[in-house]
Design a protein around this motif. Sequence first.
Motif, PDB file in Angstrom:
ATOM      1  N   ILE A  90      45.251  -4.956  40.622  1.00 16.31           N
ATOM      2  CA  ILE A  90      43.911  -4.448  40.325  1.00 16.31           C
ATOM      3  C   ILE A  90      43.095  -4.366  41.614  1.00 16.31           C
ATOM      4  N   PHE A  91      43.167  -5.398  42.427  1.00 18.10           N
ATOM      5  CA  PHE A  91      42.415  -5.405  43.683  1.00 18.10           C
ATOM      6  C   PHE A  91      42.866  -4.259  44.587  1.00 18.10           C
ATOM      7  N   ALA A  92      44.181  -4.080  44.717  1.00 17.25           N
ATOM      8  CA  ALA A  92      44.697  -2.982  45.553  1.00 17.25           C
ATOM      9  C   ALA A  92      44.261  -1.633  44.998  1.00 17.25           C
ATOM     10  N   ALA A  93      44.311  -1.475  43.682  1.00 14.72           N
ATOM     11  CA  ALA A  93      43.894  -0.217  43.056  1.00 14.72           C
ATOM     12  C   ALA A  93      42.417   0.048  43.305  1.00 14.72           C
ATOM     13  N   LEU A  94      41.592  -0.976  43.193  1.00 19.19           N
ATOM     14  CA  LEU A  94      40.163  -0.793  43.419  1.00 19.19           C
ATOM     15  C   LEU A  94      39.854  -0.492  44.882  1.00 19.19           C
ATOM     16  N   LEU A  95      40.589  -1.110  45.788  1.00 20.69           N
ATOM     17  CA  LEU A  95      40.420  -0.765  47.202  1.00 20.69           C
ATOM     18  C   LEU A  95      40.805   0.697  47.462  1.00 20.69           C
ATOM     19  N   LEU A  96      41.868   1.138  46.811  1.00 23.26           N
ATOM     20  CA  LEU A  96      42.293   2.532  46.943  1.00 23.26           C
ATOM     21  C   LEU A  96      41.221   3.477  46.395  1.00 23.26           C
ATOM     22  N   ILE A  97      40.669   3.152  45.255  1.00 29.91           N
ATOM     23  CA  ILE A  97      39.613   3.980  44.667  1.00 29.91           C
ATOM     24  C   ILE A  97      38.411   4.034  45.608  1.00 29.91           C
ATOM     25  N   ARG A  98      38.030   2.910  46.123  1.00 31.85           N
ATOM     26  CA  ARG A  98      36.883   2.877  47.057  1.00 31.85           C
ATOM     27  C   ARG A  98      37.159   3.729  48.295  1.00 31.85           C
ATOM     28  N   GLY A  99      38.375   3.630  48.826  1.00 37.18           N
ATOM     29  CA  GLY A  99      38.729   4.453  49.984  1.00 37.18           C
ATOM     30  C   GLY A  99      38.730   5.937  49.653  1.00 37.18           C
ATOM     31  N   LEU A 100      39.265   6.284  48.483  1.00 41.01           N
ATOM     32  CA  LEU A 100      39.281   7.683  48.066  1.00 41.01           C
ATOM     33  C   LEU A 100      37.864   8.231  47.892  1.00 41.01           C
ATOM     34  N   LEU A 101      36.975   7.425  47.349  1.00 40.76           N
ATOM     35  CA  LEU A 101      35.590   7.863  47.161  1.00 40.76           C
ATOM     36  C   LEU A 101      34.909   8.147  48.502  1.00 40.76           C
ATOM     37  N   ARG A 102      35.294   7.412  49.513  1.00 43.22           N
ATOM     38  CA  ARG A 102      34.695   7.629  50.842  1.00 43.22           C
ATOM     39  C   ARG A 102      35.335   8.808  51.565  1.00 43.22           C
ATOM     40  N   LEU A 103      36.644   8.969  51.438  1.00 43.81           N
ATOM     41  CA  LEU A 103      37.359  10.018  52.176  1.00 43.81           C
ATOM     42  C   LEU A 103      37.381  11.360  51.449  1.00 43.81           C
ATOM     43  N   ARG A 104      37.392  11.329  50.112  1.00 39.41           N
ATOM     44  CA  ARG A 104      37.450  12.524  49.261  1.00 39.41           C
ATOM     45  C   ARG A 104      38.615  13.468  49.600  1.00 39.41           C
ATOM     46  N   PRO A 105      39.838  12.950  49.608  1.00 31.66           N
ATOM     47  CA  PRO A 105      41.005  13.806  49.906  1.00 31.66           C
ATOM     48  C   PRO A 105      41.483  14.554  48.650  1.00 31.66           C
ATOM     49  N   THR A 106      40.821  15.625  48.307  1.00 30.80           N
ATOM     50  CA  THR A 106      41.058  16.319  47.042  1.00 30.80           C
ATOM     51  C   THR A 106      42.506  16.781  46.881  1.00 30.80           C
ATOM     52  N   VAL A 107      43.064  17.459  47.881  1.00 28.03           N
ATOM     53  CA  VAL A 107      44.428  17.990  47.767  1.00 28.03           C
ATOM     54  C   VAL A 107      45.441  16.852  47.693  1.00 28.03           C
ATOM     55  N   ALA A 108      45.300  15.854  48.549  1.00 26.70           N
ATOM     56  CA  ALA A 108      46.222  14.717  48.543  1.00 26.70           C
ATOM     57  C   ALA A 108      46.145  13.975  47.206  1.00 26.70           C
ATOM     58  N   ALA A 109      44.942  13.834  46.675  1.00 32.14           N
ATOM     59  CA  ALA A 109      44.789  13.161  45.383  1.00 32.14           C
ATOM     60  C   ALA A 109      45.457  13.961  44.278  1.00 32.14           C
ATOM     61  N   ALA A 110      45.319  15.276  44.314  1.00 31.64           N
ATOM     62  CA  ALA A 110      45.933  16.124  43.280  1.00 31.64           C
ATOM     63  C   ALA A 110      47.452  16.055  43.350  1.00 31.64           C
ATOM     64  N   VAL A 111      48.011  16.101  44.547  1.00 27.86           N
ATOM     65  CA  VAL A 111      49.468  16.055  44.710  1.00 27.86           C
ATOM     66  C   VAL A 111      50.005  14.688  44.278  1.00 27.86           C
ATOM     67  N   THR A 112      49.352  13.629  44.717  1.00 27.60           N
ATOM     68  CA  THR A 112      49.777  12.277  44.358  1.00 27.60           C
ATOM     69  C   THR A 112      49.698  12.062  42.851  1.00 27.60           C
ATOM     70  N   THR A 113      48.632  12.569  42.245  1.00 29.45           N
ATOM     71  CA  THR A 113      48.479  12.463  40.796  1.00 29.45           C
ATOM     72  C   THR A 113      49.595  13.213  40.078  1.00 29.45           C
ATOM     73  N   ALA A 114      49.930  14.394  40.574  1.00 31.86           N
ATOM     74  CA  ALA A 114      51.000  15.185  39.948  1.00 31.86           C
ATOM     75  C   ALA A 114      52.333  14.443  40.017  1.00 31.86           C
ATOM     76  N   VAL A 115      52.644  13.864  41.159  1.00 34.41           N
ATOM     77  CA  VAL A 115      53.892  13.105  41.313  1.00 34.41           C
ATOM     78  C   VAL A 115      53.888  11.890  40.376  1.00 34.41           C
ATOM     79  N   ALA A 116      52.768  11.173  40.336  1.00 29.66           N
ATOM     80  CA  ALA A 116      52.672   9.996  39.465  1.00 29.66           C
ATOM     81  C   ALA A 116      52.801  10.403  37.999  1.00 29.66           C
ATOM     82  N   ALA A 117      52.167  11.513  37.634  1.00 32.04           N
ATOM     83  CA  ALA A 117      52.226  11.982  36.247  1.00 32.04           C
ATOM     84  C   ALA A 117      53.664  12.332  35.855  1.00 32.04           C
ATOM     85  N   VAL A 118      54.381  12.991  36.743  1.00 31.02           N
ATOM     86  CA  VAL A 118      55.784  13.341  36.465  1.00 31.02           C
ATOM     87  C   VAL A 118      56.616  12.065  36.300  1.00 31.02           C
ATOM     88  N   CYS A 119      56.391  11.073  37.158  1.00 32.77           N
ATOM     89  CA  CYS A 119      57.115   9.794  37.036  1.00 32.77           C
ATOM     90  C   CYS A 119      56.845   9.147  35.679  1.00 32.77           C
TER      91      CYS A 119
END
Length: 193
Positions: A90-119
């Motif tokens: 949970i802590f690692a996930a929340l740190l990741l969310i906080r980092g994503l909110l600051r960096l806003r990597p839209t394309v990387a987030a979409a690709v990573t989400t697609a890979v995770a969804a397929v898994c």
Amino acid sequence: MASWLAQRVVQRLLTAAVIDPDDAELYTYGFFLVISKTLFFGITAIMGALLGILGESLLFFCSFLLIRSYAGGIHAKRELSCLLLTALSIFAALLLIRGLLRLRPTVAAAVTTAVAAVCVLLLSPLDSKEKPLDAQERRRYRRIACVIVCAYCAAIAAALPLYCGAVAYPIAVSLVLESILLLAGRAQRAFAQ
């Protein structure tokens, strides 16, 4: 800790003759689930508040809890290990969310989400010794997990173009964490055989 509390509650209910002794094991399991989920909700809320992302952390927790309930994944052998590993996850996930909110990597987030969804779609559901699934339950859980993943992907796809990372990133991270737990559970099962 949660199992100890659950056993104490059930023992008091038995002593007060509120429940049937034949149902004690079922009540113990039910109270264990409620206590452990409440504990993890509290941990998530406290960590989220400390990181300044309380709303996002609660959205993550609810998203993760829902997909985890139907997709399954690795389970720790001991309750203390489960508590510590879940809190660290949970802590690692929340740190990741906080980092994503600051960096806003839209394309990387979409690709990573697609890979995770397929898994998640390919590997779920993963049952456990504690909660084995028969063929009918497996089909039902798989269908429900697929609907949840599709709903999550639709929410993320709608939120990302609107730069609404506070919605997209917690849901995406819940899929990423679930895919990791499914992969670890499959690996654990393969090495055990």
